[in-house]
Design a protein around this motif. Structure first.
Motif, short mmCIF file in Angstrom:
data_model
loop_
_atom_site.label_atom_id
_atom_site.label_comp_id
_atom_site.label_asym_id
_atom_site.label_seq_id
_atom_site.Cartn_x
_atom_site.Cartn_y
_atom_site.Cartn_z
N PHE A 187 29.51 64.00 18.58
CA PHE A 187 28.62 62.87 18.33
C PHE A 187 29.25 61.92 17.32
O PHE A 187 30.08 62.32 16.52
CB PHE A 187 27.28 63.36 17.75
N GLU A 188 28.82 60.66 17.36
CA GLU A 188 29.19 59.67 16.35
C GLU A 188 27.90 59.03 15.85
O GLU A 188 27.07 58.58 16.65
CB GLU A 188 30.07 58.57 16.95
N PHE A 189 27.74 58.97 14.54
CA PHE A 189 26.57 58.35 13.93
C PHE A 189 26.97 57.04 13.28
O PHE A 189 28.03 56.94 12.67
CB PHE A 189 25.97 59.27 12.87
N SER A 190 26.13 56.02 13.40
CA SER A 190 26.35 54.78 12.67
C SER A 190 25.01 54.27 12.16
O SER A 190 23.96 54.55 12.73
CB SER A 190 27.04 53.72 13.53
N GLY A 191 25.09 53.52 11.07
CA GLY A 191 23.88 52.96 10.50
C GLY A 191 24.16 51.65 9.81
O GLY A 191 25.29 51.35 9.45
N TYR A 192 23.10 50.87 9.65
CA TYR A 192 23.18 49.59 8.97
C TYR A 192 21.87 49.39 8.22
O TYR A 192 20.79 49.65 8.76
CB TYR A 192 23.38 48.45 9.97
N PHE A 193 21.96 48.93 6.99
CA PHE A 193 20.78 48.67 6.18
C PHE A 193 20.93 47.34 5.46
O PHE A 193 21.99 47.05 4.92
CB PHE A 193 20.60 49.79 5.15
N ARG A 194 19.85 46.56 5.49
CA ARG A 194 19.81 45.34 4.68
C ARG A 194 18.45 45.32 4.00
O ARG A 194 17.41 45.24 4.65
CB ARG A 194 19.98 44.09 5.55
N GLY A 195 18.45 45.41 2.69
CA GLY A 195 17.22 45.38 1.92
C GLY A 195 16.82 43.96 1.57
O GLY A 195 17.28 43.00 2.16
N GLY A 196 15.96 43.84 0.58
CA GLY A 196 15.58 42.52 0.08
C GLY A 196 14.22 42.04 0.52
O GLY A 196 13.88 40.88 0.30
N GLY A 197 13.46 42.88 1.16
CA GLY A 197 12.10 42.50 1.54
C GLY A 197 12.05 41.50 2.67
O GLY A 197 13.05 41.17 3.31
N ILE A 198 10.86 40.98 2.88
CA ILE A 198 10.63 40.06 4.00
C ILE A 198 11.42 38.77 3.85
O ILE A 198 11.85 38.17 4.84
CB ILE A 198 9.12 39.79 4.19
N GLN A 239 11.77 49.83 17.14
CA GLN A 239 12.19 50.25 18.47
C GLN A 239 12.95 51.56 18.40
O GLN A 239 13.79 51.76 17.50
CB GLN A 239 13.10 49.20 19.11
N ILE A 240 12.68 52.43 19.35
CA ILE A 240 13.45 53.66 19.53
C ILE A 240 13.75 53.79 21.02
O ILE A 240 13.03 53.24 21.86
CB ILE A 240 12.69 54.91 19.01
N GLY A 241 14.81 54.52 21.33
CA GLY A 241 15.14 54.72 22.73
C GLY A 241 16.54 55.25 22.93
O GLY A 241 17.21 55.65 21.98
N VAL A 242 16.97 55.22 24.19
CA VAL A 242 18.30 55.65 24.58
C VAL A 242 18.88 54.59 25.50
O VAL A 242 18.23 54.18 26.47
CB VAL A 242 18.29 57.00 25.34
N MET A 243 20.10 54.15 25.19
CA MET A 243 20.83 53.25 26.09
C MET A 243 21.84 54.13 26.82
O MET A 243 22.67 54.78 26.19
CB MET A 243 21.54 52.15 25.31
N ALA A 294 22.09 54.72 14.98
CA ALA A 294 22.48 55.09 16.34
C ALA A 294 23.28 56.38 16.32
O ALA A 294 24.08 56.63 15.41
CB ALA A 294 23.31 53.98 16.98
N LEU A 295 23.06 57.19 17.33
CA LEU A 295 23.81 58.42 17.54
C LEU A 295 24.35 58.35 18.96
O LEU A 295 23.59 58.18 19.91
CB LEU A 295 22.92 59.65 17.37
N LYS A 296 25.67 58.45 19.09
CA LYS A 296 26.32 58.25 20.39
C LYS A 296 27.09 59.51 20.80
O LYS A 296 27.67 60.18 19.97
CB LYS A 296 27.27 57.06 20.29
#
Length: 185
Positions: free
Chosen positions: A87-98, A131-135, A107-109
């Protein structure tokens, strides 16, 4: 926005799965006795389950897909310590509120028989989207299996920084940085 995240991944098995439920919410997963869900949910149109889970002592990581009585896909087939590296895991986060349109993407691939499966979990604060799902990507087509969040168990976020799995974290400036390096800054 606080929504529980759940997801499961599946590989072909001839045997029957034992129903497991999350004690807090009663949601079904494709985990068997001795396995712990990481992320699990039901697919919108088909009602089938997607489950990503690990063995209770972290011996393996697997994806299962199907119904409670019929697993259609399990990947990888072998439940051993080498499974994590499939498996390969990736993530992205951007804070700072609305005001900064805070967001998280996980994502887990994995690849099974030349078909790429990407299990995802995404949210956007400003648009109030989750959103959640599988591509599923084949050489000829892409199919989206959209998940229902009402019965989600767990979150892909729990895989961040796990040394057993190839793990990439993207910061808000889009630079690729190992997650542990960001945590230590």
């Amino acid at each position: 926005m606080t929504r529980p995240l759940r997801f499961l991944a599946v590989s072909a098995l001839a045997s029957t799965s034992v129903l497991q439920t999350d004690d807090d919410q009663g949601a079904a997963t494709l985990c068997r006795q001795g396995e712990r869900p990481i992320f699990s949910f039901q697919v919108e149109k088909s009602g089938k389950l997607v489950s990503i889970f690990k063995e209770a002592n972290d011996q393996y990581l697997l994806y299962r897909f199907g119904a409670l009585r019929k697993i259609e896909l399990q990947s990888p087939q072998e439940a051993d310590t080498e499974s994590w590296s499939k498996f390969e895991f990736s993530g992205y986060f951007r804070g700072g509120g609305i005001q900064n349109d805070a967001m998280e993407d996980y994502a887990l691939k994995f690849i099974n028989n030349q078909v790429e499966y990407t299990i995802f979990q995404n949210w956007r604060l400003e648009a109030d989207e989750y959103q959640i799902g599988v591509m599923v990507t084949t050489p000829d087509a892409r199919v989206l299996l959209k998940g229902e969040d009402k019965n989600q168990v767990g979150s892909l976020m729990s895989l961040e920084g796990n040394p057993a799995i190839p793990n990439t974290w993207y910061s808000s400036d889009h630079s690729e940085t190992p997650r542990h390096a960001i945590r230590n800054q």
